[in-house]
Enzyme design. Sequence first.
Site, short mmCIF file in Angstrom:
data_model
loop_
_atom_site.label_atom_id
_atom_site.label_comp_id
_atom_site.label_asym_id
_atom_site.label_seq_id
_atom_site.Cartn_x
_atom_site.Cartn_y
_atom_site.Cartn_z
N CYS A 44 51.48 44.31 39.78
CA CYS A 44 52.49 45.20 40.37
C CYS A 44 53.82 44.51 40.69
O CYS A 44 54.87 44.91 40.18
CB CYS A 44 51.95 45.81 41.66
SG CYS A 44 50.36 46.64 41.49
N HIS A 52 56.56 47.48 47.19
CA HIS A 52 55.80 46.25 46.93
C HIS A 52 56.67 45.10 46.43
O HIS A 52 56.24 44.29 45.62
CB HIS A 52 54.66 46.52 45.95
CG HIS A 52 53.52 45.56 46.12
ND1 HIS A 52 52.47 45.47 45.23
CD2 HIS A 52 53.25 44.64 47.08
CE1 HIS A 52 51.61 44.55 45.63
NE2 HIS A 52 52.06 44.02 46.76
#
Length: 589
Positions: free
Chosen positions: A83, A144
Amino acid sequence: MIWQQISRWTCLLKALIFSLLLQPLMTQPSIITQPNFVLLLADDLGIGDVGCYGNDTIRTPNIDRLAMEGVKLTQHITAAPLCTPSRAAFLTGRYPIRSGMDAINNYRVIFWNGGSGGLPPNETTFAKILQQQGYSTGLIGKWHLGVNCEHRNDHCHHPLNHGFDYFYGMPFTLISDCQTTEEPEMDRAFRRKVWLYTQMIALATLTTALGRLTGLFSVHWKTVTCLALFSLLFFMSWFSSYGFVRYWNCIMMRNHEVTEQPMVTERTTSFILREAISFIERNKHKPFLLLLSFLHSHTPLLTTEKFTGKSSHGLYGDNVEEMDWMVGKSPANKSGRFEKNTLVYFASDHGGWLERQEGKRQLGGWNGIYRGGKAMGGWEGGIRVPGIFRWPGVLPAGKVIDEPTSLMDIYPTVVHLAGGVVPQDRVIDGRDLMPLLQGTVEHSEHKFLFHYCGTHLHAVRWHQKDSGVIWKAHYVTPNFRPLGAGACYDRGFCPCFGEGVTHHDPPLLFDLSRDPSESQPLSADTEPLFDIVIGRIGRAIEEHHRTLTAVPQQLSVYNIIWKPWLQPCCGTFPFCWCDKEGDDKLADL
């Protein structure tokens, strides 16, 4: 004569007034010619999970409709198989190693909202350029990429510091710790170790104290006290972070404000969809960029009751089908004038997580015919993802392009369409896709693509345009366990270096144009061009390495550890708890 002059001046004055009144109307078309952008980014979605990419059991009619009405890419490649680095590359158009967003250690993503690592403030995202071009920019969903650098409210890594006017969502990522009914996911093995060490230290302290009391052996009380204090401090040092993961990481923010700590997972999906629709409504009369960054289909697979148990692939299938429903409800499927002036893009940040299982339940995605998955820097299953563009009247409908493209290509594509200019003071690895999408060129601009696992180069792809062949050389591959399996089931994640990988010299070579599953490695005996291909790829690696410069490592051990003074908190630290959404009633979306 005088009346004629007066009449002439009157006409000129009327014309001047009319032209001044008309001027705002005449400038309006230049504003509307700037297209809107709706970018849909799934989380951990495998390329084999979508109907238009071959899945005939999970229902994804809305995503399939985007492909039917637009252009589908069959070799859409992420710059990283996890990610944090993948999203950094997506937003900056640069390999994550250039911004320090790839790891030299095993901590390959942002681990805490209270860490100091993140997307560096000196990186220029496409959102920042579009903001300068007069766009309203919004990010709804997952970030994130870090929050703070030096103190709790500096927000140096925050979306609002990277070109977004509005943010609603998770600054972190979904993890099983966010649901009290799920087994802890974050650093599970490490937490077991420190708990074992705590018990051992406590047992040693207790044994020493009992020995002193019973007179079995002579120990000074100062020693016993020091052992007890050490045991307590050791326990507090790790439990202060890992014991409260749900409160530290599972939070929701609106701009700089924490709105839920911890998040109320039962309503997260509805709130994200509501916010996306609301952002479009507020900005529909001016050019806008919306990045709708789904929390689907990352574990713990937040799925509403409406979709639970409805698919034939368990909770994971339910979750994917709910995401598809969100695509249908989102602004991406608006019709009329909005549709004709809006470029819609759908992709996943990397491949599905093969090792994510609980008992016989498969909680991760499927990558179709492609080998490997999430966290694997070289194999196709970790980096080949869905890629769909729709723009009625501008892009052809139903077109399929089998050319190497990258998520990094979104950067120059969006910037050029918005009338901006990509930065000239740094290397931009993405390429403008519009000529390829519209069919004015036959081949992708990418000649070589470099596939990293952390900061370790695992594989390289060479598109030999004169012959149409796509070669791929693997220099490092993970060791699958158990033997014969297609993933690292013994670890839960495949490593990038160390004992868990095999180095290949000469490298494993595949012809992806004939063997997309990477099942038949070539050799000098079976491929006459083997030495030539390996030599050319080797020179490309040397050229690529010369373009790299040393930068601060955002995912260093120091940057990824939890720091109390950086922890976002909606109360007085450490008493961080709030629900500012309250009992906000949602319409039936």
